[in-house]
Design a protein around this motif. Structure first.
Motif, PDB file in Angstrom:
ATOM      1  N   LEU A   3       0.998   4.270  -2.830  1.00 21.25           N
ATOM      2  CA  LEU A   3       0.822   5.688  -2.496  1.00 21.25           C
ATOM      3  C   LEU A   3       1.975   6.548  -2.992  1.00 21.25           C
ATOM      4  CD1 LEU A   3      -0.522   5.290   1.134  1.00 21.25           C
ATOM      5  CD2 LEU A   3      -1.702   6.528  -0.673  1.00 21.25           C
ATOM      6  N   ILE A  52      -6.545   4.950   3.348  1.00 19.11           N
ATOM      7  CA  ILE A  52      -5.314   4.163   3.386  1.00 19.11           C
ATOM      8  C   ILE A  52      -5.524   2.924   4.249  1.00 19.11           C
ATOM      9  CG2 ILE A  52      -2.879   4.184   4.058  1.00 19.11           C
ATOM     10  CD1 ILE A  52      -2.895   7.213   3.555  1.00 19.11           C
ATOM     11  N   ASN A  79     -10.941   7.175  -3.465  1.00 22.53           N
ATOM     12  CA  ASN A  79     -10.652   8.595  -3.470  1.00 22.53           C
ATOM     13  C   ASN A  79     -11.637   9.395  -4.307  1.00 22.53           C
ATOM     14  OD1 ASN A  79      -8.956  10.454  -2.280  1.00 22.53           O
ATOM     15  ND2 ASN A  79      -7.752  10.725  -4.139  1.00 22.53           N
ATOM     16  N   VAL A  89      -0.009  10.122   8.800  1.00 26.57           N
ATOM     17  CA  VAL A  89       0.362  10.657   7.495  1.00 26.57           C
ATOM     18  C   VAL A  89       0.625  12.152   7.631  1.00 26.57           C
ATOM     19  CG1 VAL A  89      -0.308  10.879   5.081  1.00 26.57           C
ATOM     20  CG2 VAL A  89      -1.168   8.964   6.421  1.00 26.57           C
ATOM     21  N   LEU A 139       4.553   7.348   6.361  1.00 28.40           N
ATOM     22  CA  LEU A 139       3.586   6.615   7.159  1.00 28.40           C
ATOM     23  C   LEU A 139       4.228   6.026   8.408  1.00 28.40           C
ATOM     24  CD1 LEU A 139       1.877   4.601   4.289  1.00 28.40           C
ATOM     25  CD2 LEU A 139       1.245   6.819   5.178  1.00 28.40           C
ATOM     26  N   LEU A 163      -7.267   2.470  -3.910  1.00 31.07           N
ATOM     27  CA  LEU A 163      -7.087   3.844  -3.428  1.00 31.07           C
ATOM     28  C   LEU A 163      -7.740   4.841  -4.361  1.00 31.07           C
ATOM     29  CD1 LEU A 163      -3.381   3.580  -2.264  1.00 31.07           C
ATOM     30  CD2 LEU A 163      -5.307   4.151  -0.782  1.00 31.07           C
ATOM     31  N   VAL A 194      -5.748  12.080  -0.363  1.00 32.85           N
ATOM     32  CA  VAL A 194      -6.108  10.728   0.067  1.00 32.85           C
ATOM     33  C   VAL A 194      -6.424  10.749   1.562  1.00 32.85           C
ATOM     34  CG1 VAL A 194      -5.424   8.303   0.161  1.00 32.85           C
ATOM     35  CG2 VAL A 194      -4.538   9.778  -1.659  1.00 32.85           C
ATOM     36  N   VAL A 231       0.839  -1.207   0.000  1.00 29.83           N
ATOM     37  CA  VAL A 231       0.000   0.000   0.000  1.00 29.83           C
ATOM     38  C   VAL A 231       0.870   1.250   0.000  1.00 29.83           C
ATOM     39  CG1 VAL A 231      -1.746   1.301   1.284  1.00 29.83           C
ATOM     40  CG2 VAL A 231      -1.921  -1.191   1.106  1.00 29.83           C
ATOM     41  N   THR A 232       1.968   1.226   0.741  1.00 28.87           N
ATOM     42  CA  THR A 232       2.885   2.367   0.728  1.00 28.87           C
ATOM     43  C   THR A 232       3.446   2.578  -0.671  1.00 28.87           C
ATOM     44  OG1 THR A 232       3.503   1.951   3.025  1.00 28.87           O
ATOM     45  CG2 THR A 232       4.977   3.326   1.730  1.00 28.87           C
TER      46      THR A 232
END
Length: 454
Positions: A247, A406, A440, A393, A377, A436, A401, A243-244
């Protein structure tokens, strides 16, 4: 409030520099609070004298409990062990239901590490019978692992097994002197070489925070961990890295893990502070999720291997490596599994049931939380009765976002993998990016069930 006073006499007076782990702790904060707590049930048949004797034995056996951290002329602290001294132990009458409230009250009590010992004992009684011995410790003196080691030692003491220990335990002063040796300086140099190899790959350049209480996420992580034969920490690390990466728009994400540095029996029984950070990099692009999980396990092991280093030398290296740069290098995220477990919750239901658990998901937005030295994060898994995952964050990153999205992306990825869905299994980063992006485009109403509990 009633009190008893105990007098103790250990093996020696001693002074030494801070250990490497203590330097890390001190650098982050002067820590004016007692952040760690051990609650020791008292076996039946023990009176106040017996409990006081056990506390006296602990002070005499473990130098970290009778250590202060005065400042040198240059303002830097060192550790000073007192051979003999005394301590007052409050006695509080409280029913078992009030023990946690009592602990919270004492945890808020500030104190000065330069003059006070590293531990405070409290005796809880019910109907005048001692039921619990509570120990609150300074992080500079004892970390969470050290608290557990202290608990095991007190268990043995109350059972009569540890009246005559075969040999004195390793003490923080001994550890500090060991770290000054040529052998340990070589260990530090090897660790710093690894740190530099990670740092050179990092990009240069007020926070929003939320926590998720998700039975679905816990069940999914348990199912994945059992299937892949890895710890729950490795599964979380893999999920967070995917996920990071989605992003930040890169195939590789960098991370920091706290390392307990308790790899030998001697270190596991060490009543002191040994935690340092372990760095690493994970690549998630075009890799199936099971491969990322295996990589996460290997990357964490590699990082732990290089988590013994001289903190002063690390800070010098960080300064040198960023010299001439406008921005400092920073890690993408940190992950701290506060349970420090290898098992976690064991989900025994069918995989298909995990998706239904998402109906129970709850997300709470929180005020600013310390970012933990990472650029984007910061994740932490807490064990306070309902395991929750928190995300921090910075406001300047991902302004479009919402932080709760997240968290939901982390949950969706883990649930999808656990249920055997093809997209998160085979293309986890593509799945995370799509999730995401979809989330969003939705207008967020924080008062709606979708964001307070789906």
């Amino acid at each position: 409030m009633d009190k008893i006073t105990i007098h103790f006499e250990g093996e020696r007076d001693a002074t030494a520099p801070l250990t490497w782990a203590q330097r890390r702790t001190c650098r982050g904060s002067r820590l004016k609070y007692r952040p760690f707590v051990h609650i020791q049930p008292i076996p039946p048949g023990n009176d106040l004298r017996d409990v006081g004797n056990a506390a006296q034995w602990a002070y005499e056996e473990f130098e970290s409990l009778r250590t202060t951290f005065p400042l040198r002329a240059d303002g830097e602290p060192y550790q000073k062990v007192e051979k003999a001294g005394s301590a007052e132990i409050p006695i509080i009458s409280a029913p078992e239901a009030e023990i946690q409230n009592t602990i919270q009250r004492f945890k808020q009590e500030s104190f000065d590490t330069t003059t006070e010992y590293g531990a405070l004992f409290i005796i809880i009684t019910c109907a005048e019978i001692p039921t619990h011995l509570i120990c609150l410790v300074s992080h500079l003196a004892v970390d969470a692992h050290g608290c557990r080691a202290l608990g095991r030692a007190l268990d043995s003491r109350f059972s009569g097994e540890n009246d005559h220990p075969p040999a004195p335990p390793l003490q923080p002063v001994d550890r500090a002197r060991l770290e000054e040796s040529e052998k340990w300086q070589r260990k530090s140099a090897r660790s710093l070489t690894y740190w530099k190899s990670v740092l050179e790959k990092l990009p240069q350049g007020g926070s929003r925070s939320a926590v998720i209480d998700s039975p679905a996420l816990r069940a999914a992580v348990s199912a994945i961990s059992n299937k892949c034969a890895v710890s729950t920490s490795a599964t979380y690390l893999a999920t967070l890295s995917v996920v990071t990466g989605a992003l930040i728009g890169r195939s590789k994400s960098s991370f920091l893990l706290p390392a307990s540095n308790r790899m030998t029996p001697e270190e596991r029984s060490f009543v002191g502070e040994l935690v340092q950070f372990a760095p690493g990099i994970l690549e998630s692009l075009d890799k199936p999720f099971e491969t990322v999980v295996g990589d996460a396990r290997n990357a964490s092991i590699r990082g732990y291997r290089y988590s013994l280093y001289d903190e002063h030398a690390l800070q010098v290296m960080l300064t040198d490596i960023d010299e001439g740069s406008e921005n400092k290098r920073a890690f993408d995220f940190s992950f701290n599994d506060m349970r420090n477990s290898t098992e976690g919750e064991d989900f025994r239901g069918a995989a298909a049931e995990i998706g239904d658990l998402t109906e129970q998901t709850k997300i709470d937005l929180r005020e600013h939380v310390y970012q933990g030295g990472t650029r984007f994060l910061s994740f932490a898994l807490w064990d306070d009765g309902s395991h929750i995952l928190s995300v921090n964050v910075h406001d300047s990153h991902f302004p479009g976002v919402p932080v709760q999205h997240i968290l939901l992306a982390i949950e969706a990825l883990a649930v999808g993998v656990a249920m055997g869905d093809a997209e998160p299994l085979d293309h986890p980063m593509r799945f995370a990016r799509a999730h995401l992006a979809t989330r969003n485009t939705t207008t967020v109403d924080l008062d709606s069930p979708a964001d307070s509990g789906r």
